[in-house]
Write a protein that holds these residues in place. Structure first.
Motif: not given
Length: 90
Positions: A45-50, A80-81, A85-88
């Protein structure tokens, strides 16, 4: 950043030895790989998913000869980020 740089950074941030950081990273990567092989989705959560997606067989062209070739179906890994992560990065 390559794997060695990541291990060094993890060891420094966590205050652990490089050997322990390497074991932790390899364990993480092995568990993600194992889950994807089973067809599961891995989400942080917040980082991404594979996830694994199936790519259908299709026809393509050899760019050197122009001849039509058959490209076999295969599974591909997608990442998918997450929003944090996208905001940072932006």
């Amino acid at each position: 950043m390559n794997k060695t740089n990541l291990i060094d950074a993890m060891a420094e941030d966590a205050g652990i030895s490089k050997a322990d950081a390497k074991k932790a990273l390899e364990s993480f990567l092995g568990n993600v790989e194992g889950a994807l092989k089973k067809g599961d989705r891995v989400s942080l959560v917040g980082f991404g998913s594979w996830s694994v997606s199936k790519r259908a067989a299709r026809e393509g062209r050899n760019p050197q000869t122009g001849k039509t070739i058959k490209i076999a179906a295969k599974n591909v890994v997608k990442f998918k980020a997450g929003s944090d992560l996208q905001k940072s990065v932006n």
